[in-house]
Scaffold this active site. Sequence first.
Site, PDB file in Angstrom:
ATOM      1  CE  LYS A   1      -1.669   2.137   3.831  1.00 14.29           C
ATOM      2  NZ  LYS A   1      -1.603   3.557   3.936  1.00 14.29           N
ATOM      3  CG  ASN A   2       2.228   2.906   3.496  1.00 16.21           C
ATOM      4  OD1 ASN A   2       1.092   3.296   3.221  1.00 16.21           O
ATOM      5  ND2 ASN A   2       2.613   2.668   4.741  1.00 16.21           N
TER       6      ASN A   2
ATOM      7  CB  CYS B   1      -5.000  11.005  10.594  1.00 20.62           C
ATOM      8  SG  CYS B   1      -3.434  10.664  11.315  1.00 20.62           S
TER       9      CYS B   1
ATOM     10  NE  ARG C   1      -0.001  11.138   9.117  1.00 23.39           N
ATOM     11  CZ  ARG C   1      -0.326  10.012   8.480  1.00 23.39           C
ATOM     12  NH1 ARG C   1      -1.492   9.457   8.688  1.00 23.39           N
ATOM     13  NH2 ARG C   1       0.510   9.450   7.632  1.00 23.39           N
TER      14      ARG C   1
ATOM     15  CG  ASP D   1       2.606   1.985   9.486  1.00 29.18           C
ATOM     16  OD1 ASP D   1       2.268   2.870  10.299  1.00 29.18           O
ATOM     17  OD2 ASP D   1       2.941   2.243   8.313  1.00 29.18           O
TER      18      ASP D   1
ATOM     19  NE  ARG E   1      -6.772   4.954   4.411  1.00 30.57           N
ATOM     20  CZ  ARG E   1      -5.804   5.091   5.315  1.00 30.57           C
ATOM     21  NH1 ARG E   1      -6.085   5.146   6.589  1.00 30.57           N
ATOM     22  NH2 ARG E   1      -4.550   5.210   4.941  1.00 30.57           N
TER      23      ARG E   1
HETATM   24  C1  EPZ Z   1       4.165   7.133   6.344  1.00 25.93           C
HETATM   25  O1  EPZ Z   1       3.463   8.281   6.776  1.00 25.93           O
HETATM   26  C2  EPZ Z   1       3.154   6.013   6.258  1.00 25.93           C
HETATM   27  N1  EPZ Z   1       2.129   6.394   5.309  1.00 25.93           N
HETATM   28  C3  EPZ Z   1       2.546   5.744   7.628  1.00 25.93           C
HETATM   29  O2  EPZ Z   1       1.725   4.594   7.501  1.00 25.93           O
HETATM   30  C4  EPZ Z   1       3.675   5.428   8.623  1.00 25.93           C
HETATM   31  O3  EPZ Z   1       3.129   5.309   9.920  1.00 25.93           O
HETATM   32  C5  EPZ Z   1       4.730   6.530   8.597  1.00 25.93           C
HETATM   33  O4  EPZ Z   1       5.195   6.767   7.245  1.00 25.93           O
HETATM   34  C6  EPZ Z   1       5.944   6.203   9.459  1.00 25.93           C
HETATM   35  O5  EPZ Z   1       6.529   4.999   9.008  1.00 25.93           O
HETATM   36  C7  EPZ Z   1       2.371   6.269   4.006  1.00 25.93           C
HETATM   37  O6  EPZ Z   1       3.431   5.840   3.574  1.00 25.93           O
HETATM   38  C8  EPZ Z   1       1.270   6.654   3.095  1.00 25.93           C
HETATM   39  P1  EPZ Z   1       6.473  10.408   8.145  1.00 25.93           P
HETATM   40  P2  EPZ Z   1       4.155   9.729   6.654  1.00 25.93           P
HETATM   41  O7  EPZ Z   1       6.531  11.632   7.314  1.00 25.93           O
HETATM   42  O8  EPZ Z   1       5.002   9.753   5.439  1.00 25.93           O
HETATM   43  C9  EPZ Z   1       6.967  13.840  11.499  1.00 25.93           C
HETATM   44  C10 EPZ Z   1      -0.196   3.287   7.676  1.00 25.93           C
HETATM   45  O9  EPZ Z   1      -0.775   2.791   8.667  1.00 25.93           O
HETATM   46  N2  EPZ Z   1       6.958  14.783  10.350  1.00 25.93           N
HETATM   47  O10 EPZ Z   1       7.555   9.409   8.015  1.00 25.93           O
HETATM   48  O11 EPZ Z   1       3.087  10.739   6.782  1.00 25.93           O
HETATM   49  C11 EPZ Z   1       5.613  13.182  11.712  1.00 25.93           C
HETATM   50  O12 EPZ Z   1       4.760  13.988  12.476  1.00 25.93           O
HETATM   51  C12 EPZ Z   1       0.314   4.711   7.713  1.00 25.93           C
HETATM   52  O13 EPZ Z   1      -0.018   2.656   6.623  1.00 25.93           O
HETATM   53  C13 EPZ Z   1       7.146  16.118  10.574  1.00 25.93           C
HETATM   54  O14 EPZ Z   1       7.283  16.586  11.705  1.00 25.93           O
HETATM   55  O15 EPZ Z   1       5.051   9.708   7.957  1.00 25.93           O
HETATM   56  C14 EPZ Z   1       6.012  11.891  12.377  1.00 25.93           C
HETATM   57  O16 EPZ Z   1       6.200  12.119  13.744  1.00 25.93           O
HETATM   58  C15 EPZ Z   1      -0.103   5.434   8.950  1.00 25.93           C
HETATM   59  N3  EPZ Z   1       7.170  16.958   9.487  1.00 25.93           N
HETATM   60  C16 EPZ Z   1       7.368  11.552  11.763  1.00 25.93           C
HETATM   61  O17 EPZ Z   1       7.855  12.784  11.213  1.00 25.93           O
HETATM   62  C17 EPZ Z   1       6.995  16.513   8.227  1.00 25.93           C
HETATM   63  O18 EPZ Z   1       7.041  17.322   7.288  1.00 25.93           O
HETATM   64  C18 EPZ Z   1       7.344  10.517  10.642  1.00 25.93           C
HETATM   65  O19 EPZ Z   1       6.360  10.867   9.671  1.00 25.93           O
HETATM   66  C19 EPZ Z   1       6.807  15.139   8.006  1.00 25.93           C
HETATM   67  C20 EPZ Z   1       6.779  14.294   9.103  1.00 25.93           C
END
Ligand code: EPZ
Length: 418
Positions: A22-23, A117, A122, A305, A397
């Site tokens: 998915k991701n 969410c 996020r 995840d 989803r």
């Molecule tokens: C991806 O989300 C995944 N989603 C999430 O999976 C997964 O939990 C996450 O990565 C972490 O592995 C998809 O790939 C579609 P991040 P993403 O940017 O990219 C902070 C699932 O269940 N951050 O790696 O949105 C953020 O708040 C989903 O399949 C900032 O502060 O996650 C978090 O604490 C849920 N500023 C950390 O970084 C930013 O600009 C990691 O977020 C971006 C992120």
Amino acid sequence: MDRIIINGPCRLEGEVEIAGAKNAIVAILPAAMLVDGICRIENVPQISDVENICNILIAMGAKVNRADGKTLEVDCSGVRSSEVPYEYARKFRASYYFLGALLGRFGKATVALPGGCHLGARPIDQHIKAFEQLGASVEIAHGNVECYAEKLVADGIYLDMVSVGATINAMLAATKAEGLTVIENVAKEPHIVDVANFLNSMGANIRGAGTDVIKVQGVGRLQGGTYAVIPDQIEAGTYMAAAAATGGRVLVKNIIPKHMECITAKLEEMGVSIIEYDDSILVDATAPLKKANIKTMPYPGFPTDMQPQMCTVMLRAEGTSKINEGIWDSRFKYTEELIRMGAEIAVAGKIATVEGGRQLLGAPVRACDLRAGAAMVIAGLMAKGTTTIEEIDHIRRGYERIVEKFASLGADIRLVLD
Ligand code: EPZ
């Protein structure tokens, strides 16, 4: 309201086939916007996130053809719009990938801000930082993120924190920037490598995906081609956890065992026997389980995840286990549902303490989010009596045919549509 009904307890036994990741696909489909020609994408999971992205692509003028159940042909050459409206963007969080893809293609992009969410804040500041570094101006107004660049020019991008989304968005925009972009402190998840491989197979020049530094040499044009999505690490991990939590014995097929190591190591530590084959893993959890502690971290650490599903495994283990959530502010809401089923879990901030060895009892519960929903299904399989799971759109989803797959492993599980 549609729901999943499970009569437990049961011990899972048999074989299960894992779908495409998915991701990865939620980034690859927007990335097809950068390609002049037809992208034939194989091993596409049949999940509602994919349907939603296809609807966005079609609404924007792309042609999308489902060649067979698992293969999509996407032709974005007819797309003229650089805007993803709220009615589409709100349906799935990863709509932010259209920012990088449209910015790369048109030099401009307007995408409605993804809604909040259940995992806590996020922010997308690192995505914005990457676009600005490549010469774009970015404004947030009227609920939209608006990006504009006269011309994208390569630069160094140092991410302040490891972010999957920002890493992929930076790669997407940099693919069309003039010169060599060096992105540092990047995420290394298998789906990062998969998106880079997809773009490279269409003519991009991206090196280093899977390490801490990604180098993108901008190219003028990407042409069409054929690409197969990697298997879903988290779907595979979910069936491994389900086997462990029910004391079962399951062969998880169509996977890349290397991607599973962070999960395999923890299950082995808990007393699960795991045998790796070339593209499958046999999980035998018939022996008693020991307590364990996990801390979720970016890959190759233990994935956030898999945190809710792993909590169900801890519920079967002897002793007290601890979970330290290292990525999201709020990923323990599902524990309230487990407590309603008789679990003993105490949450303090980002730490959950899980008492093992209690028999769960079936109850009506809700799927607070995608992975929480998977944990509810596993808990329903472990529990004595009937569990009814509501709000199952979250599960749809990201899990392909979850009811059929668990039923084929011996679960008494059914989907009720209203
Ligand atoms: C991806 O989300 C995944 N989603 C999430 O999976 C997964 O939990 C996450 O990565 C972490 O592995 C998809 O790939 C579609 P991040 P993403 O940017 O990219 C902070 C699932 O269940 N951050 O790696 O949105 C953020 O708040 C989903 O399949 C900032 O502060 O996650 C978090 O604490 C849920 N500023 C950390 O970084 C930013 O600009 C990691 O977020 C971006 C992120």
